[in-house]
Structures are given as structure tokens and as C-alpha cells.
Design a protein around this motif. Structure first.
Motif, mmCIF file in Angstrom:
data_model
loop_
_atom_site.group_PDB
_atom_site.id
_atom_site.type_symbol
_atom_site.label_atom_id
_atom_site.label_comp_id
_atom_site.label_asym_id
_atom_site.label_seq_id
_atom_site.Cartn_x
_atom_site.Cartn_y
_atom_site.Cartn_z
ATOM 1 N N ASN A 70 0.839 -1.194 0.000
ATOM 2 C CA ASN A 70 0.000 0.000 0.000
ATOM 3 C C ASN A 70 0.866 1.234 0.000
ATOM 4 O O ASN A 70 1.832 1.328 0.730
ATOM 5 C CB ASN A 70 -1.053 0.026 1.112
ATOM 6 C CG ASN A 70 -0.505 -0.293 2.465
ATOM 7 O OD1 ASN A 70 0.688 -0.229 2.674
ATOM 8 N ND2 ASN A 70 -1.371 -0.624 3.394
ATOM 9 N N PRO A 71 0.549 2.168 -0.882
ATOM 10 C CA PRO A 71 1.380 3.365 -0.993
ATOM 11 C C PRO A 71 1.437 4.103 0.346
ATOM 12 O O PRO A 71 0.414 4.209 1.027
ATOM 13 C CB PRO A 71 0.666 4.200 -2.053
ATOM 14 C CG PRO A 71 -0.668 3.584 -2.267
ATOM 15 C CD PRO A 71 -0.627 2.204 -1.748
ATOM 16 N N LEU A 72 2.620 4.559 0.707
ATOM 17 C CA LEU A 72 2.735 5.328 1.945
ATOM 18 C C LEU A 72 2.116 6.698 1.709
ATOM 19 O O LEU A 72 2.466 7.383 0.762
ATOM 20 C CB LEU A 72 4.198 5.473 2.351
ATOM 21 C CG LEU A 72 4.919 4.177 2.704
ATOM 22 C CD1 LEU A 72 6.318 4.476 3.231
ATOM 23 C CD2 LEU A 72 4.142 3.365 3.735
ATOM 24 N N ARG A 73 1.196 7.079 2.550
ATOM 25 C CA ARG A 73 0.506 8.363 2.372
ATOM 26 C C ARG A 73 0.780 9.287 3.541
ATOM 27 O O ARG A 73 0.797 8.843 4.691
ATOM 28 C CB ARG A 73 -1.008 8.141 2.294
ATOM 29 C CG ARG A 73 -1.458 7.343 1.083
ATOM 30 C CD ARG A 73 -2.914 7.002 1.198
ATOM 31 N NE ARG A 73 -3.184 6.234 2.413
ATOM 32 C CZ ARG A 73 -4.365 6.193 3.016
ATOM 33 N NH1 ARG A 73 -5.371 6.884 2.552
ATOM 34 N NH2 ARG A 73 -4.526 5.464 4.112
ATOM 35 N N SER A 74 0.963 10.554 3.248
ATOM 36 C CA SER A 74 1.135 11.518 4.328
ATOM 37 C C SER A 74 -0.014 12.529 4.342
ATOM 38 O O SER A 74 -0.119 13.328 5.254
ATOM 39 C CB SER A 74 2.465 12.256 4.181
ATOM 40 O OG SER A 74 2.494 12.936 2.951
ATOM 41 N N VAL A 75 -0.861 12.493 3.326
ATOM 42 C CA VAL A 75 -1.993 13.423 3.261
ATOM 43 C C VAL A 75 -3.282 12.620 3.136
ATOM 44 O O VAL A 75 -3.361 11.680 2.345
ATOM 45 C CB VAL A 75 -1.867 14.366 2.039
ATOM 46 C CG1 VAL A 75 -3.050 15.316 1.980
ATOM 47 C CG2 VAL A 75 -0.572 15.147 2.096
ATOM 48 N N ARG A 76 -4.250 12.976 3.957
ATOM 49 C CA ARG A 76 -5.547 12.318 3.846
ATOM 50 C C ARG A 76 -6.465 13.076 2.907
ATOM 51 O O ARG A 76 -7.100 12.498 2.049
ATOM 52 C CB ARG A 76 -6.222 12.243 5.222
ATOM 53 C CG ARG A 76 -5.672 11.168 6.104
ATOM 54 C CD ARG A 76 -6.445 11.143 7.414
ATOM 55 N NE ARG A 76 -5.829 10.212 8.343
ATOM 56 C CZ ARG A 76 -6.157 10.126 9.624
ATOM 57 N NH1 ARG A 76 -7.096 10.932 10.116
ATOM 58 N NH2 ARG A 76 -5.560 9.261 10.405
ATOM 59 N N SER A 77 -6.562 14.384 3.111
ATOM 60 C CA SER A 77 -7.477 15.150 2.276
ATOM 61 C C SER A 77 -7.062 16.614 2.226
ATOM 62 O O SER A 77 -6.305 17.092 3.073
ATOM 63 C CB SER A 77 -8.908 15.033 2.804
ATOM 64 O OG SER A 77 -8.977 15.500 4.127
ATOM 65 N N VAL A 78 -7.582 17.291 1.232
ATOM 66 C CA VAL A 78 -7.318 18.720 1.071
ATOM 67 C C VAL A 78 -8.662 19.431 0.931
ATOM 68 O O VAL A 78 -9.512 19.009 0.149
ATOM 69 C CB VAL A 78 -6.455 18.983 -0.182
ATOM 70 C CG1 VAL A 78 -6.198 20.470 -0.346
ATOM 71 C CG2 VAL A 78 -5.141 18.225 -0.102
ATOM 72 N N GLU B 191 -14.401 23.688 1.493
ATOM 73 C CA GLU B 191 -15.027 22.770 0.549
ATOM 74 C C GLU B 191 -14.049 21.655 0.191
ATOM 75 O O GLU B 191 -12.868 21.889 0.007
ATOM 76 C CB GLU B 191 -15.418 23.524 -0.732
ATOM 77 C CG GLU B 191 -16.602 24.415 -0.548
ATOM 78 C CD GLU B 191 -16.558 25.629 -1.458
ATOM 79 O OE1 GLU B 191 -15.790 25.585 -2.445
ATOM 80 O OE2 GLU B 191 -17.259 26.606 -1.168
ATOM 81 N N PRO B 192 -14.579 20.427 0.081
ATOM 82 C CA PRO B 192 -13.718 19.285 -0.229
ATOM 83 C C PRO B 192 -13.072 19.450 -1.601
ATOM 84 O O PRO B 192 -13.731 19.844 -2.560
ATOM 85 C CB PRO B 192 -14.684 18.098 -0.254
ATOM 86 C CG PRO B 192 -15.917 18.565 0.417
ATOM 87 C CD PRO B 192 -15.979 20.038 0.260
ATOM 88 N N LEU B 193 -11.787 19.169 -1.673
ATOM 89 C CA LEU B 193 -11.071 19.326 -2.931
ATOM 90 C C LEU B 193 -10.522 17.986 -3.402
ATOM 91 O O LEU B 193 -10.693 17.598 -4.538
ATOM 92 C CB LEU B 193 -9.927 20.323 -2.734
ATOM 93 C CG LEU B 193 -9.325 20.926 -3.979
ATOM 94 C CD1 LEU B 193 -10.363 21.735 -4.724
ATOM 95 C CD2 LEU B 193 -8.154 21.827 -3.604
ATOM 96 N N GLN B 194 -9.866 17.287 -2.508
ATOM 97 C CA GLN B 194 -9.237 16.044 -2.921
ATOM 98 C C GLN B 194 -9.014 15.135 -1.729
ATOM 99 O O GLN B 194 -8.751 15.584 -0.627
ATOM 100 C CB GLN B 194 -7.884 16.337 -3.567
ATOM 101 C CG GLN B 194 -7.309 15.116 -4.231
ATOM 102 C CD GLN B 194 -6.105 15.455 -5.071
ATOM 103 O OE1 GLN B 194 -5.531 16.519 -4.939
ATOM 104 N NE2 GLN B 194 -5.716 14.544 -5.931
ATOM 105 N N ARG B 195 -9.147 13.838 -2.003
ATOM 106 C CA ARG B 195 -8.912 12.876 -0.941
ATOM 107 C C ARG B 195 -7.926 11.836 -1.464
ATOM 108 O O ARG B 195 -7.958 11.467 -2.626
ATOM 109 C CB ARG B 195 -10.216 12.176 -0.575
ATOM 110 C CG ARG B 195 -10.247 11.643 0.826
ATOM 111 C CD ARG B 195 -11.674 11.357 1.231
ATOM 112 N NE ARG B 195 -12.110 10.079 0.704
ATOM 113 C CZ ARG B 195 -12.011 8.951 1.382
ATOM 114 N NH1 ARG B 195 -11.507 8.956 2.589
ATOM 115 N NH2 ARG B 195 -12.413 7.813 0.879
#
Lengths: 789, 203
Positions: free
Chosen positions: A604-612, A618-622
Motif C-alpha cells: 500500500n502506498p505510503l501516504r502523508s496526506v488524507r485530504s485537502v 469545501e472538499p477538494l481532494q482525498r
């Protein structure tokens, strides 16, 4: 704001001056009456020209005002948040973690039963917390009051109005700043306490709601004050004028600028409502400095000085901020507390005189200490190495300029508790090691990464010993030979080829002819061969000879294939030395590799950001959870069992003096050639951690994986809320009793029997009688091995 | 050298005296709190790993002079996760995650797949090893026509299911059906057939 644009108006004024002067000279020598008439005529024309030019100027100013005021007024840096702490029944917190998390958010501990947002009570583990609430991708987390028990670190009996879970707002851990380093947190007028607005108006501009942008009364008052005291005491500028000055004009004190300012103030007042102008003022005003970063607006100043959002501020705090407008550096409450207190009390006095507060409120406020937090909660890049990782992830999807100006809210996976435990452990153990080794170990460096072992969320990154300063981020950029950390890949390749944990390996000297004619002759760390060893123990004790032989037997391309499926993206050459770790990886890459093992063969790709979210929430990206199966679960299960053996009885035994063996932790030590690198990678049921120690100049150290990196890992993990590593045995896996000497299944009471997990149908079902004499032989050999080690 | 030999004899003798190792050594009761001040037992005997007779590990750190008695060779004390456990598609083992799962399923039924996925992912952070959550996530991914991730989530659910127990077969059938549907939808007919056959095994 560009300087060139600001200067245009004075230039227009000087043009009119130039046109007038030559004509004056021309009319120098006629008769006096005619001359007078002519002069009047010229003057009239001149006035006309002036009027036209003035009108043009005004139109120009007007355009400037509206375009700036209605466009995007500020470049708002992206705000980077840690993960919100989620509270629910059964949640395990580490010792001291909850007070730490509350402290990070500047929740104040109070007594009494009525709680305001940002406060909490605690008695015998019984907590009541009034949360502040926040906007998140999943929707609004409303402010509410939680009640629960903390029993040995476990959250129990959580109630909060029906919902059995709640989140504390995430801590701001940094920003991505525009080039001019102006930082601000935008506030809407309705978020600003009325007290604040009233006080500001009382102190800075009493006629604000009545004047037209300029206040003659204000000027008169200022004039009187200045004359009577004999020095410049008051400016007499209205809030509108101050805003114009900050927004559009240079700070030069010239008469023309004063004039322009006045015209623009009137225009601004004409175009926009008092509330709009006030809101802009509240966000624009400069209120402090933190290194390179300028603190602008009351929203940020409140966090910067008190660690609390604006609506929570009390009269004495409001007074301090309002007082700062006059001179943020002169009245800096951190550097000049006495001066700041005087100014605050002065403001409080004005508030009393103007009826903003009554006598009792005033008396109470004056008694309060300044209440400024020592370190701003809103500290700039407290965790620079983590922020670096976040920026790199975001740069794949966002333009740099957008990050610096759009006020994006970036919700990361950072777990501040884990982060600080890793920092402290690396700090303490590198210092300790240097102290104990003295001259033999100088300039030691270190780095580390912690992830959530099931989801690939990166929770902590330390890039070096100076972890508060941006610099060489070793966790991401130091590629070093990983030594024995590579061995699980060799054994995994073997398991895929039909080996099992009870297979016997030959730990005997090896001389391998390389294509270039040279001979590759690896050696064990203790420079001794260990004879016949079961695969399980060869890995647990990190024997080199048996591993090298195994790798050659399994086939180097297969080992490379396993490395790639584990997530190593770098080009790895299929040469024999890779079996012993001649592969250069960064700690983050190692984490990715072990992550695949910890997630039972799922990459699983290591992620450091959940959402922006956008600046408006307003939701932009997850960035979603992804998994991809790369290995057979039965092979991974066996490998993890062997990595648990490393901790139970192998090279990482010291883990057991820090943490309960019941946690079944798994891991692997790594030491590169000549002990230039000291590594440890290990995981529990919920966390995975990788620590590296070594020198930037790649010189030798006296450290092994166990005597260096493992120490810091041990301390870090002993302070995390760990869950045991209990994997479900896959359906096609069985537990057998195995005699490695006879290479067959035996009864559990036989002397040499070891219990191992093997894939069904890999070994013969036939059961052998107990072998003889094995115990004597092996015990004796064991002792001799001990002697040698 | 003679010391060593004597010790070896002693160990042998002790080992011989010990009851034949028929049962695993039970780990001490856990209090449920793992972090913090864990005190390793001084003698090392409480937690000491009863390693196999093979290998050299059991005598690590032995100190003959203090009368240390080497642990009897005994079966490994590794706690194995229970092979049988019951499975419910509505239970994750964490009550808050259960609530998120329920709510997520409601979102899913209403066609609000993004919200459903949000809920499941948030719940996975609380109960990261719950097959029920990955199965629910797989269904939502399938509904979003995200076939590859649907298959992978179903695979992950399969890997997290216990070997046997109440409801496990149903869950396997469920997972394989999702895989079959995803493969079919992405044009892999043969793969879909295979997965369907696997699903039928568990019906």
C-alpha cells in the motif's frame, strides 16, 4: 503589492507642477493690470487642468481600490494539520498521551462544571472535554462536551450526546508560505467577538461607524493631544485610513501620500460597508513576527499569542491584541512583557471609559497575567521533515503557487505523539551512544519513519538529529546500504520456491566466482560458520553464509523480483551481494518495503496526506486507502513468524526488556559492511517503525543494528499505544511439529521438535519416530555457539 | 571448557527431569495495557521464550554462576491467533467502528458511495484488521466502478478472515462474488468464472 503601482499617483501630481512653471516665467514682464488678468486666466486654466488631472487620479485610485478589494486580497498560505485525535470506547492511548494532545491544542484545564470550548476537567481519570469543533472532509465536527473514563490508557464509557465517538480538532503543524512570508488565518466578522470589535473601535477610531472614511474629530483630537503634550502622541488616522495605508501605499511618510491616503479612504468608505472594511482591517493588520514569518490579522495573532481561536478570548487577551496594533514589536509580550502589560492596562482603561466593559470586568481583567503561551502553538514547521514529505506528495497534484496562496487546508496523517516519541528517542540515544563511545563515534546522525502498519499512513518522520530545523532530510534522501534488512526478501523468495521454516540451510564458507573473475566470499558477523541451521534460526540470527547460499540457490532474479514486489522501485542489480544488503535505500523506502510485509503481503502506498479542503472548507481532494496483493498470505505468515523469532530469540532480543513479549513484535536488525549503517525495522499490530543510524560521511561506526538503531526503536515503541501482532493463519496453512535434523514431522514431545507454520502439502504428512540424541548434540552445540559469539 | 561440559550435563539432566513438553507455556494474563512501564521479569523465566531444543537460543544470557536454570526445551510460546472465530458482517470488534460501518452501509444503499467510503476508511483506522470493513469497502468500490480496487479490497478481506468459524464461509463467498463481478465488469470473463467457482465452494 507592487511598488511601481503605488508610485503612480505622485508622478501624476508632479506632471501638473511641471506644466505650470514655464508659463509663469513667460508672463513675467507685461503691464500690471493686464498681467493680473492674464495671471487669473492662466490660473483658471491651470485649475481646470489640475481638476481634470485630479479627477483622472481619483478615477485611477478608485479602480485600484475596487480591483484589489474585490479580488483576492491576500495570498493565504496553505495550512497543514496533524491528524485529529479520534476518541472512542476501547481506544488505547499511551501513558501521558492525552495531556500531551490537549496541551498541543492549548486546552485549558479548569475546575467547575460549566465548560467552554477549549477547556476540560479531569478527576481520577474521569475526563470532561469541551471540544472546539472543525470542518473536515467527512463533514462538520460540531463543538461538544465529551465525558469518558481513562482506565489504564483505555477510553471507556464515552458519551457525547448519543454519538459514541468524537474528534479533537487537528493541531496546525505548519504552513506553506508565500514568498513575502505573510501568514494569516482569515476570520469572518461574525467569528470575531463583539468585545474585540468594540475595543478596537474604542481605542483606534471612536467615530468609525459615523465618519466617511476620514474623521475630522479624530484629527482634531489627535492634534489637541499632540499640541498639549508637545510630541506626536496620536495619529488620528481612521481604521479606514490605516487599512488603505497597509493595503495600497508604501510606508513613506510624505504629504502627498497622506493626501492620497485620505482620498482613497473616502473612496473606500463610499464603495463598501463599514463591516466589510472592518473585516478586511481585522485580517490585514500586522501583529507580530516569528522569524521570517510575519503574523498578520487577529485570527492568527490569537493563535500565535494565546494558542486559542479568536472567539475564546477574554477581555484581558482582547486588550493585549488591540494594544499591539500600535506597535507589535515595541509591545511584543514575549520580549517586552512589562511594556506589553502597561499597554494592555491602558487599553483596558479606555475600554472602561468607553463603556465596553464595566468596572467589575475591568478590575478582573487588570488582575490577569498576560497569559501569553511560551511557544506559539502555531509554530512554523515544528516537524520540518514530515512537512517536507507532505510537500513532495502535494507537488504531484498542486502547483507551488496554489499551495502558497490559496489558503488550502491540508489534513495530514501526522501523529504528533508518535512523532515526538521518535524525536526524543533518536535524540537521547544518539547522545548516549556518542557519550559512551567517545572518540570512536563522532558526528553520529540518525533518521526514522513510523507508519500505521495496516493502512500505510505515515505518522512520524525524523530527518536527522536537529529535527526542529529544515535541512538534509535523511529519512527521505539518505540512501544507504540496508545490510541484513534485505534478508526477509531472500527468505520470502525461498518460501515461494517451496522452502519452509524447518528447511535446513548450510551455514558454511562460500566462495562464489563472479563473472569478472573475482571471488565473492561473504562472512558471518562473528566470522564463524554455524553448520546446519533451520531456515527459521538462520534468519532470526541473521547468519550471512546460509543466507548467501540460500539466495544463490533460490536464484538472484527471484530475490530481485521479491524486492520489487515489496515496493522497492529503485533498480536493483541481480548480483550476489544484494543477498546481504548491498542495496541502497532511504529509511522511507525501507518503511515501504516492510509495510508490505506488515500488511500481510499487500502493498500500500505510503501516504502523508488524507485530504485537502479549500480555504472555504469545501472538499477538494482525498487520498484514499489502496491495497494491492503481491504475495501469498501463507508465505507472509511464515516470514512474519520468523521475524517474530528475531525478537523472541534472535538479534533483536533486547526488545523484550522494553515491551511485553505478548505483543509478538516482529522486526529485523541491519548492519552494513564495516558497520557503517545501523538499522532496525520492526512492527506491532498497529505501527511500523524504521530507524537508521550512521554518519553522513559514510565512515565506520562501532554500531550494529542491535546496539544502535534498535535502541531508539525500542524506546519509541515502548511509548506508543501498541496492539499485539496476531495474524490470522491463512486457510492453507497448518502448524506442525518438525524435526529439522530428520527433516520430518514428529510428535511434540520429541527432543528436536520445533513447532512451525507451513503451507499445507509442502511437507510429507508422514510422522517419524523421535530422533535420538538430538538434544545433547544441540544443547552442546548451542553452548559452543554462545561461547563463540 | 570443563565448566561448559558440566553445565551442559546439568542442563541435560534438568531437561530430562522435566515433564515432557506437551502443552504450550501459557503467556501471563494480559492486562490490556501494553505500553508504558513494562517490567521484564528479572529471572527471565516468566516471559522467557521456551524455544525449541534446536538452535542456540535458549541458553542466551545464561549465567552459570548464579545458578541459572536453563529453560526446559518446550514448544514455542508464540500465541497463535485463534484458528476459529466467528465473523459477522456487522461487527468490527470496536463499537465506534461498528457505528460507522452501519452508517456507511446506509449511505451505500442510498447511493452515496463517496460518503460510504469515507465512513469505512475512518472505521478502518479504528479497527484496521476487520474483514467486515474491507468487504464493505470492496462493495462500495465495485459500486463506484473502481474494479481493480474492489478486487484488492476483497482480497484483503479474505486475508483477514479467520480460517473457520461462524459466518466465515459466507464472507468468503461474498468476497469471491465481488471479485467475480469486478472481473466480469472489467472484461475478464475467465477470471470471473474462476472467482464464481471459488464463491460456490463456500455456499
Amino acid at each position: 503589492m507592487s511598488q511601481s503601482r503605488k508610485r503612480k499617483k505622485p508622478a501624476a501630481a508632479s506632471t501638473s507642477a511641471r506644466t505650470s512653471s514655464p508659463r509663469k516665467r513667460k508672463g513675467g514682464g507685461g503691464k500690471s493690470r493686464r498681467k493680473g488678468l492674464r495671471i487669473w486666466g492662466w490660473l483658471f486654466k491651470l485649475a481646470l487642468v489640475g481638476l481634470v488631472l485630479g479627477a483622472v487620479g481619483v478615477v485611477y485610485l478608485d479602480a485600484r481600490i475596487t480591483s484589489h478589494f474585490e479580488g483576492k486580497r491576500w495570498a493565504i498560505p496553505a495550512k497543514v494539520y496533524a491528524r485529529p485525535l479520534e476518541l472512542y470506547d476501547g481506544l488505547q492511548l499511551a501513558n501521558g498521551q492525552l495531556p500531551f494532545e490537549l496541551g498541543l491544542l492549548n486546552y485549558r484545564r479548569v475546575t467547575g462544571s460549566k465548560l467552554e470550548p477549549g477547556t476540560y476537567t479531569e478527576q481520577y481519570g474521569r475526563y470532561q472535554i469541551a471540544t472546539r469543533g472543525f470542518e473536515s472532509w467527512e463533514g462538520n465536527e460540531a463543538p461538544r462536551t465529551l465525558k469518558f473514563m481513562l482506565d489504564h490508557g483505555r477510553v471507556e464509557g464515552l458519551t457525547s450526546g448519543g454519538v459514541a465517538m468524537a474528534r479533537l480538532e487537528p493541531a496546525v503543524v505548519g504552513g506553506i508560505y508565500p514568498a513575502h512570508n505573510e501568514d494569516r488565518v482569515l476570520v469572518k466578522l461574525d467569528q470575531v467577538p463583539a468585545l474585540m470589535i468594540q475595543s478596537l473601535i474604542a481605542v483606534e477610531d471612536r467615530d468609525y461607524y459615523n465618519h466617511f472614511g476620514l474623521s475630522l474629530r479624530g484629527i482634531g483630537r489627535a492634534f489637541w493631544a499632540n499640541v498639549s503634550s508637545g510630541s506626536v502622541q496620536q495619529g488620528g488616522s481612521t481604521l479606514t485610513q490605516q487599512l488603505v495605508k497597509n493595503f495600497y501605499l508604501s510606508s513613506k511618510r510624505t504629504l502627498t501620500r497622506k493626501g492620497t491616503e485620505a482620498v482613497m479612504a473616502v473612496l473606500l468608505d463610499f464603495h463598501y460597508s463599514k463591516d466589510e472594511i472592518l473585516e478586511a482591517y481585522l485580517n490585514e493588520v500586522y501583529l507580530g513576527q516569528a522569524g521570517k514569518r510575519g503574523i498578520y490579522g487577529f485570527g492568527l495573532a490569537s493563535l500565535f499569542y494565546f494558542g486559542q481561536p479568536l472567539p475564546e478570548l477574554k477581555a484581558h487577551q482582547v486588550a493585549l491584541l488591540v494594544g499591539l496594533v500600535k506597535g507589535p514589536s515595541w509591545y511584543d509580550p514575549r520580549r517586552n512583557p512589562e511594556r506589553a502589560q502597561q499597554r494592555r492596562d491602558q487599553v483596558l482603561q479606555v475600554m472602561l471609559e468607553q463603556g465596553v466593559i464595566d468596572k467589575t470586568q475591568h478590575a478582573a481583567a487588570v488582575k490577569q497575567p498576560l497569559g501569553v503561551i511560551k511557544k506559539p502553538q502555531y509554530e512554523d514547521a515544528r516537524y520540518p521533515a514530515f512537512l517536507d514529505l507532505v510537500k513532495r506528495q502535494l507537488k504531484q497534484d498542486y502547483k507551488d503557487e496554489d499551495l502558497r496562496s490559496e489558503g488550502l487546508r491540508i489534513f495530514t496523517t501526522l501523529d504528533p505523539w508518535a512523532q515526538e516519541q521518535l524525536e526524543q528517542a533518536i535524540d537521547q540515544h544518539t547522545n548516549q551512544l556518542q557519550k559512551s563511545f567517545g572518540k570512536r563515534l563522532e558526528n553520529l546522525e540518525a533518521a526514522g519513519v513510523i507508519t500505521a502498519s495496516n493502512t500505510g499512513e505515515v505518522v512520524a518522520v525524523v530527518g536527522g538529529r536537529s529535527y526542529r530545523y529544515e535541512g538534509f532530510n535523511r529519512a527521505l534522501d539518505a540512501q544507504r546500504p540496508i545490510g541484513s534488512l534485505v534478508k526477509p526478501a531472500v527468505y520470502l523468495a525461498a518460501l515461494e520456491k517451496g522452502y519452509h521454516l524447518g528447511s535446513i540451510l548450510q551455514d558454511e564458507p562460500l566462495h562464489y566466482q563472479l563473472p569478472n573473475g573475482k571471488t565473492w566470499s561473504p562472512e558471518n558477523f562473528d566470522r564463524q560458520p554455524h553448520g546446519e541451521v533451520p531456515l527459521l534460526h538462520a534468519l532470526a540470527n541473521s547468519y550471512n553464509l546460509s543466507t548467501a547460499r540460500l539466495a544463490l540457490d533460490v536464484g538472484l532474479p527471484n530475490v530481485v523480483s521479491v524486492l520489487q514486489r515489496l515496493g522497492v522501485e529503485r533498480n536493483v542489480m541481480a548480483v550476489p551481494s544484494i543477498a546481504l544488503g548491498a542495496v541502497d535505500l532511504s529509511p522511507l523506502e525501507v518503511a515501504k518495503m516492510y509495510q508490505t510485509i506488515a500488511t500481510e503481503g499487500f502493498g500500500n502506498p505510503l501516504r502523508s496526506v488524507r485530504s485537502v479542503l479549500t480555504g472555504n472548507g469545501e472538499p477538494l481532494q482525498r487520498y484514499e486507502l489502496e491495497v494491492q496483493q503481491r504475495f501469498d498470505p501463507a508465505d507472509i505468515y511464515a516470514l512474519v513468524y520468523a521475524l517474530q523469532e528475531v525478537v523472541r530469540s534472535g538479534t533483536a532480543r533486547s526488545v523484550n526488556s522494553y515491551m511485553s513479549p505478548d505483543l509478538n513484535l516482529a522486526g529485523k536488525t541491519g548492519t552494513s559492511n564495516d558497520q557503517r549503517d545501523s538499522w532496525f525495522a520492526g512492527f506491532s499490530g498497529n505501527y511500523l517503525g524504521v530507524v537508521w543510524m550512521g554518519r553522513d560521511d559514510n565512515e565506520k561506526t562501532p554500531l550494529t543494528g542491535a546496539s544502535g538503531a534498535l535502541r531508539a526503536w525500542n524506546q519509541t515503541f515502548s511509548r506508543l499505544p501498541l496492539q499485539p501482532l496476531d495474524l490470522n493463519p491463512p486457510a492453507d496453512l497448518e502448524w506442525i511439529w518438525w524435526d529439522p535434523v530428520q527433516q520430518g514431522q514428529v510428535d511434540s514431545w520429541c527432543d528436536n521438535a520445533i513447532e512451525i507454520p507451513v503451507r499445507r502439502n509442502v511437507v510429507s504428512e508422514q510422522k517419524l519416530p523421535c530422533g535420538s540424541g538430538g538434544r545433547l548434540f544441540n544443547w552442546f552445540r548451542g553452548l559452543m555457539n554462545n561461547e563463540r559469539r | 571448557m570443563w565448566n561448559k561440559l558440566t553445565l551442559a550435563m546439568l542442563v541435560m539432566w534438568l531437561g530430562g527431569c522435566a515433564v515432557a513438553p506437551t502443552s504450550t507455556v501459557e503467556p501471563p494474563q494480559r492486562t490490556g495495557n501494553h505500553q508504558g512501564a513494562y517490567e521484564p521479569s528479572r529471572s527471565g523465566s516468566v516471559y522467557s521464550t521456551r524455544d525449541s531444543g534446536y538452535g542456540s537460543t535458549s541458553t542466551q544470557g545464561s549465567q552459570p554462576s548464579t545458578g541459572y536454570v536453563a529453560p526446559t526445551p518446550a514448544p514455542s510460546s508464540v500465541r497463535k491467533a485463534p484458528v476459529t472465530a466467528s465473523y459477522s458482517e456487522n461487527s468490527t470488534g470496536v463499537s465506534a467502528a461498528d457505528a460507522l460501518l452501519r452508517e456507511g452501509k446506509t449511505y451505500h444503499q442510498r447511493g452515496q458511495y463517496a460518503n460510504a467510503a469515507n465512513n469505512f476508511e475512518r472505521a478502518i483506522r479504528m479497527a484496521p484488521r476487520s474483514p467486515a470493513l474491507y468487504l464493505a469497502m470492496a462493495k462500495t468500490r465495485l459500486a463506484l466502478n473502481d474494479y481493480n480496487n474492489a478486487i484488492q479490497m476483497a482480497n484483503r478481506a479474505l486475508s483477514l478472515l479467520p480460517s473457520e468459524g461462524w459466518g466465515v464461509s459466507d464472507a468468503r463467498a461474498d468476497a469471491w462474488t465481488i471479485i467475480a463481478d469486478s472481473r466480469a465488469a472489467s472484461g475478464d470473463r475467465r477470471g470471473a468464472e474462476e472467482a464464481r467457482a471459488r464463491a460456490r465452494e463456500y455456499w
